[in-house]
Each structure stands twice: as C-alpha cells, then as structure tokens.
Design an enzyme around this catalytic site. Structure first.
Site: not given
Length: 731
Positions: A393, A442
């Site tokens: 992440h 991301c």
C-alpha cells in the site's frame, strides 16, 4: 532411506556410467538436464561450458553427461536437486538408477575418537552408520581383524602393558558396498600408583594436543579455518579464544569463519579440557587485509565508473545493490497477495545480474526505517545501481510518495509511513552512480494527510530513475489468477529485466507491454520519470576499485544472508536428528527436521521444533508439518527441491525481530537439545530497535540462540524410561 543431501560427487563410477549411457542423447538428454538445473543460478552453465560438454563426444571415452555432472558437482549440487531435475524431465529410468544408488549409499554418522587411557581400564570406541538394511560392522586393529568385533561398539581391555598406541578402524558393509571409518588410536599410559589401575590416571599425559593451530594471512572475503586436535579420556572439549576472549559458539576442534572481515583479525588460541585437566594450544596470529582487485584499467573520478582502458563507451560499477520490500499482511488495511511472488521473482532475476539482493516481507515502520538505513550503508561512490523496489500500500501527496508499513493505523499520515524522496536524498549523499526506484503501489491522494514533509533539497545528479506502476492519483492492481501469480507491473517487468538496454529504454518497453492489457486500460499505466544522462543499464559489469572502504560492510551484509549449516544432533537415547535450513526471503527461513538414525529397540521416533520465540511471526499450526505444501507458502515448489524427504517442516517469519534466547523445560518422556543457529539471514543486521528488558520468563543473552529440537521417542523396554528425565545440552 538414503541421504539425498549428499553431493553428486558421492556417486560411484558404475552409477555415473549408467546415467551417462541414458543421458548421452539429443532427446531427453544432458542438454535438457543442464537447462533444468540452470533454474538455480549457481548451477547455470555458460555457453562455453555447454560447448565443452558437447565436444566430449569427440574423445574416445568422452561423455557430455559426465562432464555436466562434474560441473554440477563442483558447484555442490545435491543428489536431491539432481533427482528433481530428472523427475521434471520425465526420465523415469534415470530416476530409478539414481534412487537405487542412493539407497545403497553407506554413510558413517558417528566416528570413533582417539583416546588416552590408563593401564587396566576399559575403553570404548563407537562407529554408527546409516544405509540400506543389514549393515555389517567389522573392527580392525591395524590390518588385522579383531575377532568377534562385529558390532558398532568395540570395548578394549587395556590390561596389557603400556606401549605404542594401537590404531583401530571400522569397516561398515552391505553386500558388495562398504566404507571405512576414520582411524582412531588408543594410547595406554602406565598407572602412577596401584590404586589408579581401576580408574583414570590423573597425569598430564591424559590430555594431549596432537595438532596445533597455525598462523595465517587472509584477504577479506576468505574463509578462516583453524584446527586444534587433542586426545584424552574422558574425551576432550574445546573452546576457542580471540584476543583472549571466548569466541561465541566456537566449541569444536575446527574453527571456521566464512567471509572474514578485518574485524576477525587478532590472536587465536584454543582451550582444551576435560573432567580432570586443561591444556592450551599455542597462540597464533591471524592477519586479514583488504582484498585487492585487479582490472584492466584505473578508475576516474566521478559518480559513475568508467575505465580508462576499457571498451569504448562501457560504464562500470563498483557494486550493485538492491533492496526489495513486499508488504502483504496489514493489520488495519486490505491484505495483498502478489508482493510475495513479485519480490521473489525480481530477486531471482537481479541475482542473475550480479546484484546483492535483500528481500524482506511484512515490515513495520521501525523495521522499514532500519532496513533502509542498512541498505544505505552499502551504497558508496560509484555503487551502481542502488535499486529500491517496493510492493504494498502507498499514496502520493504534493509530489512525495509514501510507502505504508504493515502496522500503519487506519487513518495513517506521513508520520506513520516512509517517504521515498527522503530515501532518494540519503542515497544521493552516498554518491551512488545510479538510483532506481520501482514503486508498485497506489498513488492516490491521502485525504487524512495535509502535511507537506520537508525532506530537503535534492541534488542535480542526472542519475535518477523512477518507475511507477501507475500514474499520479491512480491505483495499482493485482490480478486474481490463483495463489501463485505476479502483480501487473512485475508480470511485464520480468520479461525485459535481463535485457542489455538503458534502464529508461527498458522501462519504456514495459510500459508499451502494459498498455496491451485490456482489463487495466484506462485504469493503470506505468509512469517513467528520469533525468538519466548516460547509457546506464542493469547489465553493466562490476569492476571493484583497488581498495574499497565499503568492502567490510559488504561482507558483513553477505554474512546476513548465509543460512546456518545443516546439523546432526545426537540424543542420549541413541537417536540422531538432522536439522536443515532453506531460505524463502532474507527474513523468512524454512527449518526441517528428520530422524536419520535410531536404535532398533525404539519403535517410534520423530523430531519436532519447539519453543520458538513469541516475537517471530510464526503460526504454530504451520510448524512441524509432514509436507512442505502444508506450510501454506506459495513458493514451496521452488525452495523444497533441495530438501530431503520424510521431514517435518516449519516456516519461520519475521527474523528481523529476533532478540532473545528462551529457556526450555525438560519433559519426562522427551529429550531436548538447545540449538544455537546464530542470527540467521537478516537477523544479523538487528533491524528492530532493542526492546525493554524482558520479564522473568525471558533472560537476556548473546544474540541469536533460540529454539529447541525435541526428540520424542517410544522405547520398548520399560527399564529404559528413567524417572530422572532427560538431560538438556546447550550446543
């Protein structure tokens, strides 16, 4: 059951000849074997080596297969790995030949030891072996058979007058196959008084050093070997000292230190002792200097490396270093699946390009910070490239990218994460030749974070490359194609990573390939940012400088990636247990245990790993499993090739958290041995800040001692179950 961990070089001539007969052909032959064996880099043969094998057909008795097996044997290829390659070839006949040969191999597990005894006492010599059923023993004194000495133990009556030492050896055979033990000599000393004839004679002759250690002069990276051999009764014990301080874990006749640095130089001696006496070896000096590299040219000043007398336009590096981090098991966020496969795939490819690779899974904030700090220690002027890959992440705010650790809270901010631009700034201060960031995460805006971090001004170095798996303010995806599948970015990246292209050209080709994937079109596209002004490629050769201040740090880093050596543990009940190790990542280790020898009167026996430190990420339901597949790791087919069969397997994660030694408890029907494997793999680098002092159930100790191997056994005669319980031995 044969020992599949033995090297290929242990095969007999008849077996090798039979394999050559089966594989010296163009179909499912030696070339296919070379291709499959090359899946592991150290067994990969170059084009020149394959040509050398093929030219053996021109010799009267030449064999390409024999030449290939010799190359594999020189690289310490095991019989287990060879069998795995033959099985993947589908060559059943060759598999049967190899399996039959391994079943017939006789291996001596316990060697007889030389002793000095007093006149009138009894002395016992022991030889224990494994192999096919029906092993026969025969002891010899010199060249003469000892009548009736046909058991593993030989008891000698020393009532005869003292004299020259007698030499004993044991032959272990099964049919036409046989092997001999080491020679052991028994020296009988005259008793100093009549009362000592029935016991041990307490004279200095009862403990004698036969072989003294020798001084040596080594270069960094060499292996230090010192040896001190002694005889005595009771058998001698050993403790090595450096600069008159004990060396931890050095309690064997031979002291071996791999990948030495200047930290190991000094004066060494060995204390030899038993129940009655103590003697010291001579003190020897060990000199260790920096390794001197010779090359065809000299280095010019500058961030990158180019040789004055090298090929035109060719750039060189002093080293190549890569840090790969994959975060999957988040505590407060969605779990990911692809990072374990992506990190492993990239690590395997980068090693083929001669990168020093450190691969870590599931790091907390403090562990990520300290891993980067250790990574920076390896980067020096000209190191090329410093490559950081991150899968997990992440987010991007105000042009800064942040990697999210697994312990980040639900509403995390930059305070809980690691800033990529800060890492870049630190890398620039090390004057690296090339800085590459591959960020598989991301890049959406984090609405919980409105702080603009002050990382400081970046230098203009014209050697920075950023490869983002997705565009700004977009997400990165992983495909659900079963357990073992790469993420989208790495799926295309690994197609091109080994190409001899400028790194920016290589990433452009990856971007073009990603654009052909229909399901991510309009959602995810690789973004490349670079100010690279020279043609620098991941394939550029390494040419170290003559004297490199970073060599000691590099060797220390290499030490953190050496697995503990396989061990054989002998328990009081007569059971011998093998403890072996395999690595998935720099902080994940596989431990397997198996019983290799047990007395005939023990009807059932198994060896289990117990008392694993609680701070490690170990699911106890996934320990001591009968098959590697039960551990739940998607990489089992890769690391299990070299593991022997009939084992119990345990998967140990989070080695960077290893801090304490646990005190084991003895049980009535079990024997235990504490095993010191040091700080395995990345644990040596101490990536976790030192915790507060432990409570009473823990005690502080020298780093790295942990775990117990427990041998549970069932013995038929009831009188062998002693109410006193077993003993514990600290190795």
């Amino acid at each position: 059951m044969g020992d599949w961990s033995m090297p290929i070089g242990s095969l007999g001539e008849e077996v090798v000849a039979r394999l050559c007969e089966l594989l010296d052909n163009a179909g499912r032959g030696w070339r296919k074997l070379a291709e499959l064996a090359g899946a592991e880099k150290r067994f990969k043969c170059s084009a020149e080596e394959l040509e050398m094998c093929s030219l053996k057909v021109l010799e009267p008795r030449g064999s390409p297969t024999q030449c290939l097996l010799q190359l594999l044997a020189e690289r310490d290829c095991t019989l287990r790995y060879l069998l795995g390659c033959l099985e993947r070839m589908g060559h059943e006949q060759a598999c049967r030949v190899l399996s039959s040969a391994v079943q017939d191999v006789i291996r001596i597990m316990v060697q007889p030891e030389s002793q000095v005894v007093a006149e009138g006492t009894e002395v016992s010599l022991t030889c224990s072996a494994t192999g096919p059923p029906g092993l026969a023993y025969q002891w010899f004194c010199g060249r003469q058979e000892v009548p009736g000495a046909t058991s593993p133990e030989l008891v000698i009556d020393t009532a005869t007058p003292a004299g020259q030492p007698e030499w004993y050896i044991c032959r272990v055979s099964c049919g036409a196959n046989f092997t001999f033990s080491r020679w052991a000599h028994v020296q009988v000393e005259k008793s100093s008084s009549p009362s000592s004839a029935s016991g041990y004679c307490p004279t200095m002759a009862g403990l004698q050093i036969l072989q003294q250690p020798r001084p040596c002069c080594l270069a960094e990276g060499d292996t230090l070997v010192l040896e001190c051999r002694a005889i005595g009764n009771p058998p001698p014990q050993y403790q090595w000292f450096r600069n008159r301080r004990p060396v931890e874990g050095a309690q064997a006749p031979q002291l071996q230190v791999k990948l030495v640095t200047t930290a190991e130089r000094g004066s060494y001696s060995c204390r030899v002792f038993n129940l009655f006496h103590e003697v010291w070896s001579q003190e020897v000096d060990v000199e260790i200097g920096p390794r001197l590299f010779t090359s065809g040219g000299s280095w010019q000043e500058g961030d990158g490396g180019s040789l004055e007398h090298g090929s035109p336009g060719q750039l060189y590096a002093t080293d190549k270093v890569a840090l790969l981090i994959g975060n999957m098991h988040y505590l407060h966020h969605k779990q990911l699946q692809a990072p374990i496969v992506d990190v492993h795939a990239l690590g395997a490819l980068l090693r083929q390009l001669d990168f020093k690779v450190v691969s870590l899974l599931d790091l907390r904030k403090a562990e990520m910070q300290m891993a980067v700090d250790e990574f920076l220690l390896l980067l020096d002027k000209g190191v090329y490239a410093g490559l950081l890959y991150y899968a997990g992440h992440g987010y991007e705010n105000f042009g800064n990218s942040f990697m999210v650790p697994i312990d980040a809270p639900s509403a995390y901010t930059s305070e809980h994460c690691l800033c990529v631009q800060w890492v870049l700034r630190e890398m620039q201060q090390r004057r690296t030749g090339l800085n590459i960031f591959l960020l598989d995460m991301c890049r959406k805006r984090n609405l919980n974070d409105d702080v603009i971090p002050q990382v400081g001004a970046l230098e203009v170095t014209a050697n920075i490359v950023f490869g983002y798996a997705t565009c700004a303010d977009a997400e990165a995806y992983e495909l659900s194609q079963g357990e073992l599948s790469n993420g989208i970015f790495v799926t295309f990246l690994k197609r091109w990573l080994l190409e001899d292209e400028k790194i920016t050209v290589l990433l452009d080709k990856v971007a073009e390939d990603m654009g052909t994937l229909e399901i991510t079109r309009g959602r995810q596209a690789l973004e490349l940012r670079s100010n690279l002004s020279e043609r620098r490629a991941l394939t550029d050769p390494i040419c170290p400088p003559g004297q490199d201040e970073s060599s000691a740090r590099n060797l220390q880093w290499a030490k953190a990636h050496v697995l503990p050596e396989s061990q054989h543990l002998c328990f009081d009940c007569g059971v011998t247990v093998q403890l072996g190790f395999a690595a998935e990542f720099s902080n994940i280790m596989i431990i397997y245990t198996r019983v290799v020898a047990a007395p005939k009167d023990i009807s059932k026996c198994e060896a289990r790993l117990t008392d694993i430190p609680e701070e490690l990420d170990v699911d106890l339901k996934c320990t001591n499993k009968e098959s590697p597949e039960e551990l739940g790791s998607p990489l089992v087919p890769i690391w299990s090739i070299g593991c022997p069969s009939c084992c119990l397997y345990s998967r140990i994660c989070g080695l960077q958290k290893l801090q304490y030694r646990y005190q084991g408890m003895d049980d009535f029907v079990e024997e235990r041995q504490r095993v010191n494997v040091g700080r395995p793999l990345i644990a040596k680098l101490n990536l976790q800040a030192a915790p507060s002092p432990p409570h009473s159930s823990l005690f502080s100790s020298s780093p790295g001692s942990w775990g117990l191997v427990e041998s549970s056994w069932v013995n038929t005669p009831e009188e062998n179950l002693s109410p006193e319980g077993p003993s514990s031995h600290t190795l």
